[in-house]
Design a protein around this motif. Structure first.
Motif, PDB file in Angstrom:
ATOM      1  N   SER A   1       0.842  -1.181   0.000  1.00  0.00           N
ATOM      2  CA  SER A   1       0.000   0.000   0.000  1.00  0.00           C
ATOM      3  C   SER A   1       0.887   1.245   0.000  1.00  0.00           C
ATOM      4  CB  SER A   1      -0.911  -0.004   1.214  1.00  0.00           C
ATOM      5  OG  SER A   1      -0.144   0.049   2.405  1.00  0.00           O
ATOM      6  N   LEU A   2       0.245   2.413  -0.126  1.00  0.00           N
ATOM      7  CA  LEU A   2       1.012   3.650  -0.172  1.00  0.00           C
ATOM      8  C   LEU A   2       1.796   3.880   1.115  1.00  0.00           C
ATOM      9  CD1 LEU A   2      -1.466   6.156  -1.891  1.00  0.00           C
ATOM     10  CD2 LEU A   2       0.649   5.234  -2.835  1.00  0.00           C
ATOM     11  N   LEU A   3       1.190   3.496   2.251  1.00  0.00           N
ATOM     12  CA  LEU A   3       1.843   3.748   3.533  1.00  0.00           C
ATOM     13  C   LEU A   3       2.956   2.746   3.825  1.00  0.00           C
ATOM     14  CD1 LEU A   3      -1.276   4.612   5.736  1.00  0.00           C
ATOM     15  CD2 LEU A   3       0.397   6.179   4.734  1.00  0.00           C
ATOM     16  N   GLU A   4       3.106   1.732   3.010  1.00  0.00           N
ATOM     17  CA  GLU A   4       4.149   0.724   3.224  1.00  0.00           C
ATOM     18  C   GLU A   4       5.170   0.686   2.084  1.00  0.00           C
ATOM     19  OE1 GLU A   4       2.054  -2.894   3.614  1.00  0.00           O
ATOM     20  OE2 GLU A   4       1.126  -2.382   5.543  1.00  0.00           O
ATOM     21  N   GLU A   5       4.834   1.302   0.964  1.00  0.00           N
ATOM     22  CA  GLU A   5       5.664   1.173  -0.238  1.00  0.00           C
ATOM     23  C   GLU A   5       6.898   2.062  -0.143  1.00  0.00           C
ATOM     24  OE1 GLU A   5       4.932   1.419  -5.048  1.00  0.00           O
ATOM     25  OE2 GLU A   5       3.770   2.676  -3.708  1.00  0.00           O
ATOM     26  N   ASN A   6       8.005   1.518  -0.578  1.00  0.00           N
ATOM     27  CA  ASN A   6       9.258   2.262  -0.635  1.00  0.00           C
ATOM     28  C   ASN A   6       9.855   2.084  -2.027  1.00  0.00           C
ATOM     29  OD1 ASN A   6      11.387   3.818   0.030  1.00  0.00           O
ATOM     30  ND2 ASN A   6      12.149   2.509   1.685  1.00  0.00           N
ATOM     31  N   ILE A   7      10.206   3.182  -2.667  1.00  0.00           N
ATOM     32  CA  ILE A   7      10.669   3.158  -4.047  1.00  0.00           C
ATOM     33  C   ILE A   7      12.174   3.372  -4.095  1.00  0.00           C
ATOM     34  CG2 ILE A   7      10.440   4.215  -6.318  1.00  0.00           C
ATOM     35  CD1 ILE A   7       7.981   2.747  -5.400  1.00  0.00           C
ATOM     36  N   ASN A   8      12.859   2.509  -4.845  1.00  0.00           N
ATOM     37  CA  ASN A   8      14.297   2.628  -5.064  1.00  0.00           C
ATOM     38  C   ASN A   8      14.582   2.395  -6.547  1.00  0.00           C
ATOM     39  OD1 ASN A   8      15.237   3.015  -2.305  1.00  0.00           O
ATOM     40  ND2 ASN A   8      14.562   0.894  -1.965  1.00  0.00           N
ATOM     41  N   PRO A   9      15.709   2.884  -7.046  1.00  0.00           N
ATOM     42  CA  PRO A   9      16.052   2.622  -8.449  1.00  0.00           C
ATOM     43  C   PRO A   9      16.139   1.125  -8.723  1.00  0.00           C
ATOM     44  CG  PRO A   9      17.439   4.358  -7.559  1.00  0.00           C
ATOM     45  CD  PRO A   9      16.665   3.793  -6.404  1.00  0.00           C
ATOM     46  N   ARG A  10      15.755   0.744  -9.909  1.00  0.00           N
ATOM     47  CA  ARG A  10      15.753  -0.670 -10.287  1.00  0.00           C
ATOM     48  C   ARG A  10      17.178  -1.206 -10.381  1.00  0.00           C
ATOM     49  NH1 ARG A  10      12.476  -1.309 -15.615  1.00  0.00           N
ATOM     50  NH2 ARG A  10      13.388   0.716 -16.098  1.00  0.00           N
ATOM     51  N   THR A  11      17.293  -2.480 -10.133  1.00  0.00           N
ATOM     52  CA  THR A  11      18.604  -3.143 -10.182  1.00  0.00           C
ATOM     53  C   THR A  11      18.739  -4.094 -11.361  1.00  0.00           C
ATOM     54  OG1 THR A  11      17.768  -4.862  -8.687  1.00  0.00           O
ATOM     55  CG2 THR A  11      18.897  -2.975  -7.686  1.00  0.00           C
ATOM     56  N   ASP A  12      17.638  -4.626 -11.855  1.00  0.00           N
ATOM     57  CA  ASP A  12      17.694  -5.589 -12.959  1.00  0.00           C
ATOM     58  C   ASP A  12      17.632  -4.847 -14.297  1.00  0.00           C
ATOM     59  OD1 ASP A  12      15.175  -4.701 -12.366  1.00  0.00           O
ATOM     60  OD2 ASP A  12      14.174  -6.536 -13.037  1.00  0.00           O
ATOM     61  N   LEU A  13      18.689  -4.100 -14.590  1.00  0.00           N
ATOM     62  CA  LEU A  13      18.710  -3.278 -15.787  1.00  0.00           C
ATOM     63  C   LEU A  13      19.742  -3.803 -16.777  1.00  0.00           C
ATOM     64  CD1 LEU A  13      18.553   0.242 -14.105  1.00  0.00           C
ATOM     65  CD2 LEU A  13      16.779  -0.786 -15.520  1.00  0.00           C
ATOM     66  N   PRO A  14      19.503  -3.636 -18.079  1.00  0.00           N
ATOM     67  CA  PRO A  14      20.502  -4.044 -19.085  1.00  0.00           C
ATOM     68  C   PRO A  14      21.670  -3.080 -19.079  1.00  0.00           C
ATOM     69  CG  PRO A  14      18.623  -2.994 -20.138  1.00  0.00           C
ATOM     70  CD  PRO A  14      18.267  -3.129 -18.690  1.00  0.00           C
ATOM     71  N   PRO A  15      22.750  -3.404 -19.771  1.00  0.00           N
ATOM     72  CA  PRO A  15      23.897  -2.488 -19.825  1.00  0.00           C
ATOM     73  C   PRO A  15      23.511  -1.147 -20.440  1.00  0.00           C
ATOM     74  CG  PRO A  15      24.513  -4.675 -20.618  1.00  0.00           C
ATOM     75  CD  PRO A  15      23.026  -4.675 -20.452  1.00  0.00           C
ATOM     76  N   LEU A  16      24.154  -0.089 -19.972  1.00  0.00           N
ATOM     77  CA  LEU A  16      23.861   1.250 -20.476  1.00  0.00           C
ATOM     78  C   LEU A  16      24.299   1.400 -21.931  1.00  0.00           C
ATOM     79  CD1 LEU A  16      22.991   4.199 -19.980  1.00  0.00           C
ATOM     80  CD2 LEU A  16      25.320   4.646 -19.166  1.00  0.00           C
ATOM     81  N   LEU A  17      25.468   0.891 -22.276  1.00  0.00           N
ATOM     82  CA  LEU A  17      26.023   1.041 -23.621  1.00  0.00           C
ATOM     83  C   LEU A  17      26.113  -0.324 -24.288  1.00  0.00           C
ATOM     84  CD1 LEU A  17      28.907   3.558 -22.797  1.00  0.00           C
ATOM     85  CD2 LEU A  17      26.639   4.080 -23.696  1.00  0.00           C
ATOM     86  N   VAL A  18      25.628  -0.403 -25.515  1.00  0.00           N
ATOM     87  CA  VAL A  18      25.638  -1.645 -26.281  1.00  0.00           C
ATOM     88  C   VAL A  18      26.415  -1.402 -27.569  1.00  0.00           C
ATOM     89  CG1 VAL A  18      24.236  -3.410 -27.398  1.00  0.00           C
ATOM     90  CG2 VAL A  18      23.388  -2.267 -25.337  1.00  0.00           C
ATOM     91  N   PRO A  19      27.484  -2.155 -27.852  1.00  0.00           N
ATOM     92  CA  PRO A  19      28.188  -1.997 -29.135  1.00  0.00           C
ATOM     93  C   PRO A  19      27.256  -2.320 -30.307  1.00  0.00           C
ATOM     94  CG  PRO A  19      29.513  -3.248 -27.573  1.00  0.00           C
ATOM     95  CD  PRO A  19      28.148  -3.118 -26.968  1.00  0.00           C
ATOM     96  N   LEU A  20      27.412  -1.608 -31.400  1.00  0.00           N
ATOM     97  CA  LEU A  20      26.515  -1.790 -32.538  1.00  0.00           C
ATOM     98  C   LEU A  20      26.606  -3.189 -33.125  1.00  0.00           C
ATOM     99  CD1 LEU A  20      26.778   1.611 -34.451  1.00  0.00           C
ATOM    100  CD2 LEU A  20      25.177   0.907 -32.683  1.00  0.00           C
ATOM    101  N   ARG A  21      27.755  -3.827 -32.986  1.00  0.00           N
ATOM    102  CA  ARG A  21      27.900  -5.179 -33.537  1.00  0.00           C
ATOM    103  C   ARG A  21      27.109  -6.205 -32.744  1.00  0.00           C
ATOM    104  NH1 ARG A  21      32.468  -2.387 -34.271  1.00  0.00           N
ATOM    105  NH2 ARG A  21      33.464  -2.439 -36.337  1.00  0.00           N
TER     106      ARG A  21
END
Length: 1049
Positions: free
Chosen positions: A699-719
């Protein structure tokens, strides 16, 4: 206020009495003290606070928050700005409510139990209601509290524009409807997303909202609450909040205020700076006024002083005080200009305040003249001063630069909102003050700082090095204001807003540690989910990317950030040097490219768009191409538009931009990664964003928001990434010679130039196109433009026709770059004669040809060619006249033939003397006459009949053989003739038929013997008619024999 006239008690006290009487015996819920502490801390330190309230009953809490703010503020009750989308959900007709309240008071029927305190708050709280679409009219105003409802209608521009109107110690209240979870903001459909969707890309993401919510959680002056004022767990910093103490000296002044006071005391006896500086509110503003007055007292011509700052720094006020000082020092003719006289309200206000400080009395020493133009809304347009001598402060419109012949001081306020060419035309041999908002949330000012101010600074440096050029050059001085007047320095809301919207991105440009050759650099794809995840490294990388955009482009807006984050068709690429994975730091960004995928529009939509005469949002290149050439097949192709390209300021013109473009083209042509049909189809399917499962259940009174951790790499080589299958690349940009040359170098060709220049830079919008190697379209291998070649030729023909009207003032160098004519013709080109004119009548009439001949023989003036020079120029630039011209000769032909400029204009533009221009023009005409004369000669020779030439060859028969043959022929003819004379058939006609008896009778009468030479007469049996016919035959035979003899002779 109306309420204060009828009710001597404060409405807050009224509200308390009413609540106490209404809640006797009932328990009242106490407001969290941390909220009160946050508000009081902001008032003490002159910092703003932000409250985010979630819930359908959030309106009920506005009164409580305004009450707490009013108790904390020592001065009068704070004014309120209330912004909404289109429906306020309550009556905002203040006059109607005031009338009803007045009637109740007069009748004595006002009952505290029945009057709603919220209604009284709306009536007496000095509330300004404003639609989001009308938010521009609140610029320059200051409020103590800002209420923002209808979150789905907010954009980054609106968010910054409204928040910046709140003064120090004020409140920003953001109202959100009921949410089951804070993460549902990530998938909320915003109104602006409708503009991001196209026919082939219709699923917008909510990355900006995710980053917004995470940034709110990290802001120390912001708290997130529900509609009962319960602080949500996302605001973890509120657990440790405590009252603050402000550092003040014995006089109650802060450190900055003490420095300003010392400056005022130091200059108190100096005139006119001493009295004027008393009105300055910040140390930066005081120093700016001193700099302006130094330039005024110096009285040197060709000096420019530029004042640059964000909004709310007191630029217009400083200019107004400086103008008052110029009047006190004797300046007579002062002109001020701005986009509108309404923009000069603050400037004229502070001119009058400066006059008051200098003991000028209105109506005695000066008069203020208001405008009678209804469009100007009675704004001040002139001030006439009479104290010393006749002096005038006059407003002129920006384009009225011809009125500046007698000006001594010119002041340009909000110069960034005036087209750059117009600002340049305002500069002259007099003192010029410029004021502009740069790096601000309006996104304006970059054209001024990037182009004009840079040029002025460079020329000033050259003038300082070379004393001889001081007379011709301009001295330049730049002033910047950083301290805000509305609120104190180090305001946490300002820091949060600037970080969220990258408003201070220019401070994030790092120095490049290692400069690698462009051939060693690689292009990388940027994953936007990771870029906008609000991780520390991602934020730093985003700030650096935006810094390159701001440093390279004249117009930037916070809305561009939301476009980058949420638009489904946009993709980001960065050019990086060699990356050392062993070192744990972000690589240097050399170039950033933002690409927008376009096209794949159905033919039905294209036909509908043409028939209705409208263009939907997005897909700029396909819709403009479809409109220009009335072609409904092109929109179905798949293409990409380079929306932005920015290079690091320290490595510009080093080849990195070209390297990035070439790598991008090779990538989408499949040269780096082969294109697979199956994988491309998979790429086009956008998977829905996954929301944190734990947050959905909480619920709103229990929820805590943090940045996601399961993210792909920021930079991907074109190849390692599969490219989309494209048919073309396009670009849209402001037309300049450098930019056009850059894109033409990469095989882009223009197909559209807007007829109306941009109101910001004065540049025409240009669109260029480059076909990509693709097996779907059949093209001839010889033409580099492929399927685009006929459209490019059609554009060039239209452009040559428009040069005499729409683009008659375009610089000849830019026009030559657009046309890109073929100037040199080889013998091979002349022998092919493909596309050349084949008839002189297609270009000139016989009379025009005679006039051209007379001019080339110096028999008539060049004006005699004015009637047909445009036909010659058009034919040449279309490639119909094969003659070699130099670049200067072709430029003269373009100016005189296509643009219709006179010699004086060409002389000033090309920096060439008149005699040389006429000489070049004569050479061009002589070359044209030679080509046309040769063509006319060929036409004449082809029309006159020619005798066939006899071949003089030896006779196959010798003379002796011919004579022998002729002699034999004569002998044969004579023999045949002799034989013919003895022919019995011929003699038969002389026979006496059936008259033998008469013949014998004649012989007997002659004695039976016929003597030699004797004649016998025998009566003929023929009729007279037969005898006449016979005589005629004899005559004809005799005549024919005579003719034969004559012919033989």
């Amino acid at each position: 206020m109306l309420f204060s006239l009828f009710f001597p008690v404060d409405y807050c006290l009224w509200f308390q009495i009413r609540e106490r009487s209404r809640n006797k015996g009932n328990m009242r819920k106490k407001v969290d003290e941390r909220i009160r502490t946050l508000i009081e801390n902001g008032v003490k330190s002159r910092h703003r606070s932000m409250l985010v309230i979630i819930g359908d009953k959030s309106l009920d809490q506005i009164l409580h928050l305004h009450q707490m703010l009013s108790k904390s503020v020592v001065k009068s009750r704070p004014t309120v700005l209330w912004c909404y989308k289109d429906k306020l959900e309550l009556s905002s007709h203040k006059k109607k409510r005031a009338k009803q309240t007045k009637k109740l008071v007069q009748r004595g029927q006002l009952d505290p139990e029945k009057v709603d305190p919220f209604v009284l708050f709306l009536e007496t709280g000095e509330i300004t209601f404003c639609l989001y679409r009308d938010s521009e009219r609140i610029l320059g105003n200051t409020f103590g509290m800002c209420i923002l409802q209808d979150f789905e209608a907010l954009t980054p521009n609106l968010l910054a524009r409204t928040i910046e109107t709140v003064e120090g110690g004020g409140l920003i209240v953001l109202l959100l409807r009921s949410l089951s979870s804070l993460t549902s903001l990530f998938t909320m459909v915003m109104d602006v997303h409708e503009r991001f969707r196209t026919e082939s890309h219709n699923q917008a993401a909510g990355r900006f909202n995710e980053r917004f919510l995470l940034s709110v959680a990290s802001c120390k002056a912001c708290v997130v609450m529900d509609d009962e004022l319960n602080i949500l767990p996302i605001s973890t910093h509120m657990k440790t909040i405590a009252p603050v103490t402000v550092r003040e000296d014995s006089e109650g002044l802060s450190e900055a205020e003490r420095e300003l006071k010392n400056l005022k005391e130091e200059l108190n006896d100096d005139f006119p700076v001493g009295p004027l500086i008393r009105k300055c509110c910040t140390l930066d503003q005081g120093r700016a006024v001193i700099t302006f007055l130094d330039a005024i007292l110096d009285k040197s011509l060709r000096r420019t002083v530029a004042l640059l700052a964000a909004r709310g720094r007191g630029k217009s006020a400083a200019l107004g005080l400086a103008i008052a000082g110029a009047v006190a020092t004797g300046y007579s003719n002062i002109y001020v200009t701005a986009p509108s006289p309404e923009n000069l309200k603050t400037l004229f206000e502070f001119i009058c305040k400066g006059f008051d400080l200098l003991d000028y009395k209105e109506r005695l020493d000066y008069d203020v003249v208001k405008s009678a133009n209804p469009d100007f809304k009675k704004a001040t347009v002139r001030i006439n001063i009479y104290k010393q001598h006749r002096q005038t402060i006059q407003y002129i419109q920006p384009h009225e630069h011809e009125k500046l012949s007698q000006v001594e001081l010119l002041v340009v306020d909000e110069a960034a909102a005036i087209p750059l060419p117009v600002v340049k035309s305002l500069l002259g041999p007099y003192l010029v003050f410029l004021s502009s908002t740069v790096n601000g949330y309006e996104g304006t000012g970059r054209s001024l700082s990037l182009k004009l101010l840079q040029q002025l600074e460079e020329r000033s440096q050259i003038s300082n090095k070379n004393t001889e050029s001081v007379v011709s050059g301009r001295l330049f001085k730049k002033i910047e204001l950083s301290e805000s007047i509305r609120y104190a320095s180090s305001d946490p809301i300002e820091s949060w807003l600037h970080g969220l919207l990258c408003l201070d991105a220019t401070k994030s440009i790092p120095n490049i540690n290692r400069l690698a050759p462009s051939g060693e650099c690689d292009l990388y794809y940027v994953n936007r989910d990771t870029l906008f995840s609000y991780h520390k490294d991602s934020e730093l990388f985003l700030q650096r990317m935006m810094a390159l955009y701001v440093a390279s482009h004249y117009k930037n807006s916070p809305n561009d950030l939301q476009l980058m984050a949420d638009a489904p068709a946009h993709h980001l690429f960065v050019l990086l040097g060699p990356v050392d994975e062993s070192q744990n730091h972000l690589p240097d960004i050399l170039c950033v490219i933002q690409v927008c995928l376009e096209g794949r529009i159905s033919r039905k939509s294209a036909v509908k768009s043409l028939s209705e005469g409208r263009q939907p949002f997005g897909d700029q290149i396909p819709w403009k191409f479809c409109e220009q050439f009335r072609n409904t097949d092109f929109p179905s192709l798949s293409g990409a538009r380079i929306a932005r390209i920015a290079t690091h300021p320290s490595v510009m013109r080093s080849g990195y931009g070209s390297a990035a473009v070439e790598l991008l083209v090779r990538y989408f042509e499949g040269q780096l990664t082969p294109i697979s049909e199956l994988e491309v189809d998979e790429l086009t399917e956008i998977s829905p964003r996954r929301v944190i499962v734990a947050a959905e259940k909480a619920s709103l009174l229990e929820e805590n928001i943090n940045p996601r951790t399961d993210l792909p790499p920021l930079l991907v080589p074109l190849r390692e990434r599969q490219p989309e299958k494209l048919h073309y690349f396009g670009v849209s940009f402001g037309l300049t010679q450098d930019l056009l040359g850059f894109w033409k170098k990469h095989k882009f060709a223009p197909f559209y130039i807007s007829s109306v220049p941009s109101h910001v830079t004065g540049e025409h919008s240009c669109m260029v196109l480059r076909p990509l190697n693709n097996d779907d379209i059949e093209t001839s291998g010889s033409d580099t433009l492929g399927f685009f070649s006929p459209f490019s030729e059609e554009f060039r023909k239209d452009f040559t026709k428009l040069l005499g009207r729409t683009f008659c003032r375009m610089e000849y160098k830019l026009a030559m770059s657009v046309l890109d004519p073929k100037l040199k013709f080889s013998d091979v080109d002349l022998s092919s004669s493909s596309g050349f004119v084949n008839s002189i009548s297609a270009i000139l009439s016989p009379l025009a040809m005679e006039r051209l001949q007379a001019y080339t023989n110096n028999l008539v003036d060049y004006r005699m060619t004015a009637a047909f020079v445009d036909d010659l120029a058009r034919a040449y630039f279309w490639g119909k006249i094969p003659t070699t011209l130099s670049y200067t000769q072709a430029s003269v032909l373009l100016c005189m033939g296509l643009q219709g400029k006179d010699i004086s204009c060409i002389e000033a533009e090309m920096k060439v003397e008149r005699q040389q221009i006429m000489s070049l023009y004569m050479k061009v005409m002589k070359r044209f006459y030679k080509v046309l004369h040769d063509l006319a000669s060929k036409e004449t020779r082809s029309s006159v009949p020619h005798l066939r030439d006899l071949a003089m060859e030896p006779h196959p028969v010798s003379l002796e053989e011919e004579l022998n043959a002729a002699a034999k022929q004569v002998e044969d003819e004579m023999k045949a003739k002799a034989d013919g004379m003895l022919n019995p058939d011929h003699l038969q006609r002389y026979a006496i038929v059936d008259k033998e008896v008469d013949f014998e009778h004649a012989l007997q009468n002659g004695g039976g013997k016929a003597l030699s030479g004797a004649h016998f007469s025998v009566k003929s049996s023929k009729s007279k008619i037969e005898k006449l016919n016979e005589r005629k035959r004899n005559k004809q035979e005799k005549g024919s024999k005579t003719n034969k003899r004559r012919k033989s002779n």
